[in-house]
Design an enzyme around this catalytic site. Structure first.
Site, PDB file in Angstrom:
ATOM      1  CB  THR A  78      -0.944  -0.006   1.216  1.00  0.00           C
ATOM      2  OG1 THR A  78      -1.868  -1.105   1.083  1.00  0.00           O
ATOM      3  CG2 THR A  78      -1.730   1.291   1.311  1.00  0.00           C
ATOM      4  CD  GLN A 102      -2.594 -11.026  -4.113  1.00  0.00           C
ATOM      5  OE1 GLN A 102      -2.328 -12.228  -4.089  1.00  0.00           O
ATOM      6  NE2 GLN A 102      -3.013 -10.377  -3.039  1.00  0.00           N
ATOM      7  CB  THR A 137      15.199   3.591  12.144  1.00  0.00           C
ATOM      8  OG1 THR A 137      15.636   4.797  12.765  1.00  0.00           O
ATOM      9  CG2 THR A 137      16.171   2.468  12.468  1.00  0.00           C
ATOM     10  CB  CYS A 150      -7.791  -3.871   1.675  1.00  0.00           C
ATOM     11  SG  CYS A 150      -6.083  -4.421   1.751  1.00  0.00           S
TER      12      CYS A 150
END
Length: 394
Positions: A73, A180, A238, A326
Site C-alpha cells: 500500500t 500478488q 530507521t 482490505c
C-alpha cells in the site's frame, strides 16, 4: 473445530519457519541501527544491502533501484503521489484500470481532488485490460500508467509486457502493482519495460509490515517520507532490519521453489475449479480461465449471500474470503466483479479461494464437499431460488 484449512493466501501467508529463523538475530543480537558508523551497526547495513541485491537479482534490476517500504500500500501510494508531483509540469493525466487494488484507486481519487485527471479503463469479462485501450487513452499530458500485474481478487494476469512497451514508446512512466504476482510468476522489469513496481513481503511467506518499490534509474520521483537520509534520501525512517531480512529470505525462497510450487498449485487449482463447476449448479468461475495466478480460484454462486457462505465455511474450519481483505466488512459487492460485468445479486455470492504451498488434494476435496452442502443448504432457505426452480419446472 476438528481441522483448519487455510485458503486465503491472497490476504496473507504464514511466515515460513526459515524466514523467522533468519529474522530472529536482528531483534536481540544484531540490533544496531544501519545508519550508525560503528562496525556493530555496519554489519546490519551490509545485511540490508544483501537483501536489496537478492530482490534486484530476481527482478533483473540494479541494487540501487530497490527501495524498502512498509508494504504494498505504501509502495503504491509513493509511486502515484510522488510521480504525479514530480512530473506535474509535463501534465496531470494518469491512466489506470477499474479493477486495481484500492491502494491505487483511492490514491487516484486523492490526486483527482488536487487537480489531476485519472482515466479508469474498462476490462473485459475475464478482467483483462486491452493494451489497445491503454494506448488510445494516452494524451500529450499523460504522465503515468498504472496497471496491476495480476488481480488480487479474480487472479487474472494482465498483458503487462505489451502495456509496458506502449508506455515506453510514448514516453510515459509505467508502474505495476505486483503485490500478488511477485513470488508467484516470473517478473523481469526490463522485459516488461516497467519503471516502478510494488511488492509486499507477507504475500510470499514473509513478514508483515515490509515491502519494496522498484524505481528504475532515471525516473524523477520525489521523496515520500521526510526526516532522514535513509533509502538514499527518498524514504526517511530507521530501517526495519528484521523485516528486510525476512523479506529477502522469503523472496529467495519463493524464487527457488517457484517452478515446482506453482506447478502443484495449478494442478490443485484446476482440480478445485473442475469439481466446483461440475458439481455445484449455477456456479461460475470469475477471472481468466487460464491466464490467472497459479493459486487463485474465484467463484460466484447464484441465489446465496457470500457473507453467509463464509460464516458457514468458517464453522467447518475453512478460511476463505469474498474478495480483498482490505475491504472486508463492506456490504458493497466487489468493484472487480462489477467491472467484469456481474450484476449485484451474483457478485454478492462470490467466494475467493487462494491456495498455499501446504494445501493438499485432500484439503481441496474436503472444501468442495463442504461447499456443495453449504450452497445447497443456503439455497433451500432462499425464496429467490425457490421461485427460480418453480419457473424452470413449468
Amino acid at each position: 473445530m476438528d481441522r483448519l484449512i487455510y485458503l486465503d493466501n491472497a490476504a496473507t501467508t504464514r511466515t515460513a519457519p526459515e524466514v523467522v529463523e533468519a529474522m530472529l538475530p536482528y531483534f536481540s543480537e544484531s540490533y544496531g541501527n544501519p545508519s550508525s558508523v560503528y562496525s556493530f551497526a555496519a554489519k546490519n547495513k551490509d545485511a540490508v544491502t544483501g537483501t536489496r541485491e537478492t530482490i534486484a537479482k530476481i527482478l533483473g534490476a540494479d541494487t540501487s533501484e530497490i527501495y524498502f517500504t512498509a508494504g504494498g500500500t505504501e509502495s503504491d501510494n509513493w509511486a502515484l503521489k510522488a510521480a504525479a508531483e514530480a512530473y506535474a509540469s509535463k501534465g496531470k493525466h494518469i491512466i489506470t484500470t477499474k479493477i486495481e487494488h484500492h491502494a491505487i484507486l483511492h490514491t487516484g481519487a486523492y490526486l483527482e481532488k488536487r487537480g489531476y485527471e485519472v482515466t479508469y479503463l474498462d476490462v473485459d469479462e475475464n478482467g483483462v485490460v486491452s493494451p489497445a485501450a491503454v494506448e488510445a487513452a494516452i494524451r500529450p499530458d499523460t504522465i503515468l500508467i498504472s496497471v496491476m500485474f495480476a488481480n488480487n481478487e479474480i487472479g487474472t494476469i494482465e498483458p503487462i509486457r505489451e502495456i509496458g512497451q506502449i508506455a515506453r514508446a510514448h514516453g510515459v512512466l509505467f508502474h505495476t502493482d505486483a503485490v500478488q504476482a511477485f513470488g508467484q510468476i516470473p517478473i523481469r522489469v526490463d522485459d516488461c519495460c516497467i519503471d516502478m513496481l510494488s511488492a509486499s513481503g507477507h504475500k510470499l511467506n514473509g513478514p508483515k509490515g515490509i515491502g519494496f518499490l522498484y524505481i528504475r534509474k532515471g525516473v524523477k520521483i520525489r521523496s515520500f517520507i521526510h526526516g532522514g537520509a535513509q533509502e538514499r534520501k527518498r524514504r526517511a525512517g530507521t530501517e526495519n532490519v528484521p523485516g528486510i531480512i525476512g523479506l529477502g529470505a522469503a523472496a529467495q525462497r519463493a524464487a527457488r521453489s517457484m517452478e515446482e510450487r506453482t506447478a502443484k498449485e495449478r494442478e490443485l487449482r484446476d482440480h478445485l475449479i473442475g469439481r466446483v463447476l461440475a458439481e455445484i449448479p449455477y456456479s461460475r468461475l470469475n477471472g481468466h480461465p487460464t491466464d490467472r495466478l497459479p493459486n487463485n480460484a474465484n467463484f460466484s454462486f447464484r441465489f446465496i449471500e457470500g457473507e453467509s457462505l463464509l460464516i458457514m465455511l468458517d464453522m467447518k474450519g475453512i478460511c476463505a474470503s469474498s474478495g480483498s481483505a482490505c475491504t472486508s466488512g463492506s456490504l458493497d459487492p466487489s468493484h472487480v466483479l462489477l467491472a467484469i460485468g456481474l450484476p449485484h445479486e451474483i457478485a454478492h455470492g462470490s467466494l475467493r479461494l487462494t491456495l498455499g504451498e501446504e494445501t493438499t488434494r485432500e484439503d481441496i476435496d474436503y472444501v468442495v464437499d463442504a461447499l456443495k452442502e453449504i450452497v445447497a443448504r443456503l439455497r433451500d432457505m432462499s425464496p429467490l431460488y425457490e421461485d427460480f426452480v418453480k419457473k424452470n419446472r413449468q
